[in-house]
Design an enzyme around this catalytic site. Structure first.
Site: not given
Ligand code: NAP
Length: 276
Positions: A193, A230
């Site tokens: 990651y 988050v």
């Molecule tokens: P999440 O709740 O797991 O949501 C991820 C989203 O990305 C979901 O809508 C998922 O769709 C979608 N996705 C995954 N693969 C995809 C693909 N091939 N094509 C289109 N959509 C796809 O994660 P999140 O925490 O909201 O993360 C959002 C972003 O923030 C990510 O880039 C993550 O790395 C980044 N981030 C998050 C955190 C944190 O603390 N949460 C911290 C730093 C960075 P499905 O529902 O279909 O799986």
């Protein structure tokens, strides 16, 4: 062709992406597209925001699927003649205790987080209109993973002259090195990651440089950011920020006013430029 402004958020059926769409529906003066790889999950998310009195539009988008990306590209070109705001939010992460072999985790994680995001950029950046805003959601983990790289790799990833092709070669080499179990010997940190997000941050620096070289007069601003820790399916319930709080920095970057000339090509967290 519509003269209405248009914003697109990838991976926005849940989590931070959904919260970014919610905020843009309230603050962006144009059409906002919630996108999802699965139309059912996407439409359910649209219905959820409609219940809140908001009016997002929907388009299918799987960033792992070039055909899907190109279908969105063609739709935007035809309906809007381009794009005003692009938020590359879609991403995946294996859980810490997942027992999937590391080489498989590396290939799968890089495929979506780096190569998928890059493919979206390749197809959609040429559509960006003057004063467009591009936000690539990376992570603070990209910084810590950079610190875990060999000096040689760190130098490459911090370089102001690294090309997109060189970055792609390095990301491909990481996946190959994990398959041969030589990634640590080759100077990589032990996080798929983290490496994928190094790729997203460095890609953003390269793309911003190219915009400076090729489209200076268009005032497009492109940045990478960290949303913070988050509470989503990815990070779990112990994280410190709500999804709406996590959306704040990406939305700030997506809505930088037209007279702003910075930040551009930066890594931003809590609305503050961080050193890379
Ligand atoms: P999440 O709740 O797991 O949501 C991820 C989203 O990305 C979901 O809508 C998922 O769709 C979608 N996705 C995954 N693969 C995809 C693909 N091939 N094509 C289109 N959509 C796809 O994660 P999140 O925490 O909201 O993360 C959002 C972003 O923030 C990510 O880039 C993550 O790395 C980044 N981030 C998050 C955190 C944190 O603390 N949460 C911290 C730093 C960075 P499905 O529902 O279909 O799986």
């Amino acid at each position: 062709m519509s003269s209405v402004q248009v914003a697109v958020v990838t991976g926005s059926n849940k989590g931070i992406g959904l919260a970014i769409v919610r905020a843009l529906c309230k603050q962006f003066p144009g059409d906002v597209y919630l996108t999802s790889r699965d139309p059912g999950r996407g439409q359910a998310a649209v219905a959820q925001l409609q219940q809140e009195g908001l009016r997002p539009l929907f388009h299918q988008l799987d960033i792992d699927d070039l055909q899907s990306i190109r279908a969105l590209r063609d739709f935007l070109k035809e309906k809007y003649g381009g794009l005003n705001v692009l938020v590359n939010n879609a991403g995946i992460a294996f859980k810490v205790h997942d027992t999937t072999p590391f080489a498989v985790q590396a290939e799968v994680t890089l495929k979506t987080n780096f190569f998928g995001t890059r493919n979206v950029c390749t197809e959609l950046l040429p559509l960006m209109k003057p004063y467009g805003r591009v936000v690539n959601v990376s992570s603070m983990v990209s910084s810590s993973a950079l610190g875990g790289c060999s000096q040689e790799l760190q130098q490459k990833f911090r370089s102001d002259t690294i090309t997109e092709e060189e970055l792609v070669q390095l990301m491909t080499k990481f996946v190959e090195d994990t398959k041969k179990s030589v990634h640590e010997k080759e100077g990589w940190p032990n996080t798929a990651y983290g490496v994928s997000k190094i790729g997203v941050t460095v890609l953003s620096r390269i793309q911003a440089r190219l915009l400076n070289e090729e489209r200076k007069g268009d005032h497009i601003l492109l940045n990478a950011c960290c949303p913070g820790w988050v509470r989503t399916d990815m990070a779990g319930p112990k994280a410190t920020k709500s999804p709406d709080e996590g959306a704040e920095t990406p939305v700030y970057l997506a809505l930088l006013p037209s007279n702003a000339d910075a930040p551009h090509g930066q890594f931003v967290s809590n609305k503050t430029v961080r050193p890379w």
